[in-house]
Design an enzyme around this catalytic site. Structure first.
Site, mmCIF file in Angstrom:
data_model
loop_
_atom_site.group_PDB
_atom_site.id
_atom_site.type_symbol
_atom_site.label_atom_id
_atom_site.label_comp_id
_atom_site.label_asym_id
_atom_site.label_seq_id
_atom_site.Cartn_x
_atom_site.Cartn_y
_atom_site.Cartn_z
ATOM 1 N N CYS A 67 -1.707 6.856 -4.546
ATOM 2 C CA CYS A 67 -2.952 6.125 -4.268
ATOM 3 C C CYS A 67 -4.145 7.065 -4.099
ATOM 4 O O CYS A 67 -5.280 6.658 -4.322
ATOM 5 C CB CYS A 67 -2.785 5.274 -3.030
ATOM 6 S SG CYS A 67 -2.221 6.223 -1.614
ATOM 7 N N GLU B 117 -3.904 -0.799 3.636
ATOM 8 C CA GLU B 117 -3.961 0.526 2.997
ATOM 9 C C GLU B 117 -3.930 0.272 1.493
ATOM 10 O O GLU B 117 -2.862 0.018 0.932
ATOM 11 C CB GLU B 117 -2.750 1.364 3.438
ATOM 12 C CG GLU B 117 -2.747 1.729 4.917
ATOM 13 C CD GLU B 117 -3.650 2.908 5.242
ATOM 14 O OE1 GLU B 117 -3.969 3.688 4.333
ATOM 15 O OE2 GLU B 117 -4.046 3.041 6.408
HETATM 16 P P1 NAD Z 1 1.524 -4.322 -4.777
HETATM 17 O O1 NAD Z 1 0.306 -4.786 -4.086
HETATM 18 O O2 NAD Z 1 1.896 -4.944 -6.057
HETATM 19 O O3 NAD Z 1 2.814 -4.490 -3.833
HETATM 20 C C1 NAD Z 1 2.841 -4.033 -2.488
HETATM 21 C C2 NAD Z 1 3.758 -4.923 -1.677
HETATM 22 O O4 NAD Z 1 3.241 -6.251 -1.688
HETATM 23 C C3 NAD Z 1 5.184 -5.003 -2.205
HETATM 24 O O5 NAD Z 1 6.076 -4.934 -1.099
HETATM 25 C C4 NAD Z 1 5.251 -6.361 -2.863
HETATM 26 O O6 NAD Z 1 6.512 -6.964 -2.775
HETATM 27 C C5 NAD Z 1 4.231 -7.176 -2.100
HETATM 28 N N1 NAD Z 1 3.576 -8.197 -2.933
HETATM 29 C C6 NAD Z 1 3.267 -8.095 -4.256
HETATM 30 N N2 NAD Z 1 2.649 -9.223 -4.674
HETATM 31 C C7 NAD Z 1 2.569 -10.046 -3.603
HETATM 32 C C8 NAD Z 1 2.046 -11.366 -3.403
HETATM 33 N N3 NAD Z 1 1.479 -12.043 -4.387
HETATM 34 N N4 NAD Z 1 2.126 -11.888 -2.169
HETATM 35 C C9 NAD Z 1 2.692 -11.200 -1.163
HETATM 36 N N5 NAD Z 1 3.213 -9.963 -1.302
HETATM 37 C C10 NAD Z 1 3.175 -9.403 -2.490
HETATM 38 O O7 NAD Z 1 1.353 -2.743 -4.913
HETATM 39 P P2 NAD Z 1 2.339 -1.701 -5.576
HETATM 40 O O8 NAD Z 1 2.355 -1.926 -7.048
HETATM 41 O O9 NAD Z 1 3.646 -1.666 -4.847
HETATM 42 O O10 NAD Z 1 1.576 -0.337 -5.241
HETATM 43 C C11 NAD Z 1 0.490 0.103 -6.007
HETATM 44 C C12 NAD Z 1 -0.821 -0.087 -5.279
HETATM 45 O O11 NAD Z 1 -0.731 0.309 -3.944
HETATM 46 C C13 NAD Z 1 -1.935 0.774 -5.889
HETATM 47 O O12 NAD Z 1 -3.118 0.029 -5.962
HETATM 48 C C14 NAD Z 1 -2.089 1.897 -4.874
HETATM 49 O O13 NAD Z 1 -3.351 2.500 -4.857
HETATM 50 C C15 NAD Z 1 -1.789 1.200 -3.603
HETATM 51 N N6 NAD Z 1 -1.282 2.135 -2.618
HETATM 52 C C16 NAD Z 1 -2.039 2.426 -1.540
HETATM 53 C C17 NAD Z 1 -1.584 3.336 -0.600
HETATM 54 C C18 NAD Z 1 -2.387 3.692 0.613
HETATM 55 O O14 NAD Z 1 -1.818 4.338 1.486
HETATM 56 N N7 NAD Z 1 -3.625 3.299 0.729
HETATM 57 C C19 NAD Z 1 -0.352 3.952 -0.780
HETATM 58 C C20 NAD Z 1 0.384 3.624 -1.888
HETATM 59 C C21 NAD Z 1 -0.063 2.706 -2.797
#
Ligand code: NAD
Length: 458
Positions: free
Chosen positions: A243, A209
């Site tokens: 998002c 997602e």
């Molecule tokens: P992110 O990708 O930085 O983090 C998401 C999760 O991934 C966190 O739990 C984090 O600890 C983990 N993570 C981060 N870097 C990682 C790595 N290198 N390896 C493994 N795991 C890692 O995203 P965010 O900043 O928490 O959220 C923002 C993004 O999420 C935006 O792009 C937004 O559009 C998207 N988003 C999508 C939805 C949806 O339902 N499609 C909902 C909310 C947010």
């Protein structure tokens, strides 16, 4: 406790079939509902501490949605999990055909920070409803909500069934090295790709997602006042950290001036002359993201807002007019309270802008012209969308929620969530009272009969 041991204990528990006991699952979900409601004030407090989210937005975007998901699951879980009888094929006559839903096993759910309660618990609800065990990794950026989430889950579920493990990048990297039966990830496109790569060696199925640049097209057949109201809500709720928030507007040039004037009025009506004093306007999640957002303002024309306060992680609702496509704000997903306003004269202009970007997660059209908005829906590929409003498609559990292309893989919510977390087994139960010998060798003189049979069954 060590991750390997946790996973081992969950795999062992899964093998007992206890996770598929519908009566027990209903009780657990009902208890989870009670626990969430009894801790409503703690949830408000945690979200307020994490980024000053108001009680109203916390109920609307976090608690309320989770309660609806629990209610829909309790109500429907028995029918969702029953084998479904489907029409049998004439080729197999006589037979009865079914689809069986089977849980994958050990599910890893990785959640983001922007709706830290809802985006962690909602997928967990359908994952366990489908009969899986879950390790849930909430965001490290919302320490208060993530800790509370752990306490709530701990008080309802046995650790061998559902377990919360806290952590940031190093811990999640280790988690991704384990062999899971399903990974459900919500977050950025770049981390989504890391997750997909980690899943590949074991061919672990994933739901991703993700996000994207969600366009919002506004033609000249609408009321600018009503449109401004709905846009300000959709863009600035959660301070734009949603998002599916509209990322940029594409407005028919004849109404742009009026719409901008109505947007400014509506922002002031909603959040006052000084939104930093508004109890309803949240903060940016951390200084890293605040800096990312303020940098976006450097090479564009800010026509409203734009002030920030790093000591409070605050950024005003901000409007930008006519940014260049190569300006910072148009280069990546904004994910904050900045709204660029571009204009168009023709559908070719719309196409020239939207085609610059990967397939978005959300898509919005404000128009009273059915032919126009239907054409837009059919022309562009995107996760899901709303006509004459923004984001509200998320609230209907009968609609799939998910992206396409770079905005994601797979979908969930309601029954679709249950289906996401279960493998579908196709089963044919063959009758023994008749045995048509056509398919058995030798095939001499049978080809014409076979062709006729295919014609009959269509
Ligand atoms: P992110 O990708 O930085 O983090 C998401 C999760 O991934 C966190 O739990 C984090 O600890 C983990 N993570 C981060 N870097 C990682 C790595 N290198 N390896 C493994 N795991 C890692 O995203 P965010 O900043 O928490 O959220 C923002 C993004 O999420 C935006 O792009 C937004 O559009 C998207 N988003 C999508 C939805 C949806 O339902 N499609 C909902 C909310 C947010």
């Amino acid at each position: 406790m060590n991750l390997k041991l946790i996973l081992e204990s969950q795999k062992k528990y899964f093998k007992t079939q206890a996770t598929r006991d519908i009566g027990m699952l209903k009780k657990l979900l009902a208890n989870l509902r009670i626990e969430i409601i009894s801790r409503e004030d703690e949830i408000y407090e945690a979200l307020f501490k994490d980024f000053k989210k108001s009680k109203f937005e916390t109920y609307f975007g976090e608690i309320g949605i989770v309660i609806s998901e629990i209610d829909a699951t309790i109500k429907n879980i028995s029918s969702w999990s029953k084998p479904k009888k489907v029409r049998a094929s004439g080729l197999n006559f006589p037979s009865s055909d079914y689809i069986y839903s089977e849980p994958y096993g050990s599910v890893l759910i990785i959640a983001p920070w922007n709706y830290p309660f809802q985006l962690a618990i909602a997928p967990m609800i359908t994952a366990i409803a489908a009969g899986n065990t879950v390790v849930l990794k909430p965001s490290e950026n919302t320490a208060n909500t993530s800790k509370l989430l752990e306490n709530i889950i701990c008080s309802i579920f046995k650790p061998e069934h559902v377990r919360v493990i806290q952590g940031g990048v190093p811990e999640t990297t280790l988690m991704l090295k384990e062999r899971w039966d399903y990974i459900f990830f919500t977050g950025s496109v770049s981390v989504g790709k890391i997750v997909a790569k980690a899943a590949a060696p074991h061919l672990t199925p994933v739901t991703l997602e993700l996000g994207g640049k969600n366009p919002c097209i506004i033609d000249d057949t609408i009321s600018t006042e009503l449109t401004a109201k709905r846009l300000v809500w959709g863009k600035f709720v959660n301070a734009g950290q949603t998002c599916i928030a509209p990322d940029y507007l594409l407005v028919h040039s004849s109404i742009k001036k009026q719409l901008i004037s109505d947007l400014k009025k509506e922002i002031i009506r909603a959040y006052g002359e000084n939104p930093q004093k508004s109890p309803d306007y949240p903060r940016i999640i951390n200084t890293k993201n605040l800096t990312r957002l303020t940098n976006m303002l450097e090479d564009s024309k800010v026509i409203f807002g734009g002030k920030s306060d790093a000591s409070d992680c605050f950024l005003e609702p901000t409007l930008i007019e006519d940014p260049y496509l190569d300006s910072k704000v148009m280069k990546e997903e904004i994910f904050g309270p900045i709204l660029p306003i571009l204009s168009y004269e023709s559908e070719a202009d719309i196409n020239a802008i939207i085609s610059n970007y990967e397939k978005p997660l959300g898509f919005y059209v404000f128009s009273s012209n059915k032919t126009f908005y239907r054409k837009m829906i059919e022309t562009y590929s995107f996760g899901g969308g709303t006509i004459n409003d923004t984001m509200i498609h998320f609230g209907n559990t009968n609609l799939p929620f998910g992206g396409v292309g770079e905005s994601g893989v797979g979908a969930y919510h309601g029954k679709l969530g249950f289906d996401t977390f279960s493998h579908k087994k196709g089963i044919v139960v063959k009758g023994n009272w008749l045995d048509i010998s056509l398919r058995y060798a030798p095939y001499t003189n049978k080809l014409e009969k076979l062709k006729k049979l295919f014609r009959i069954i269509g």
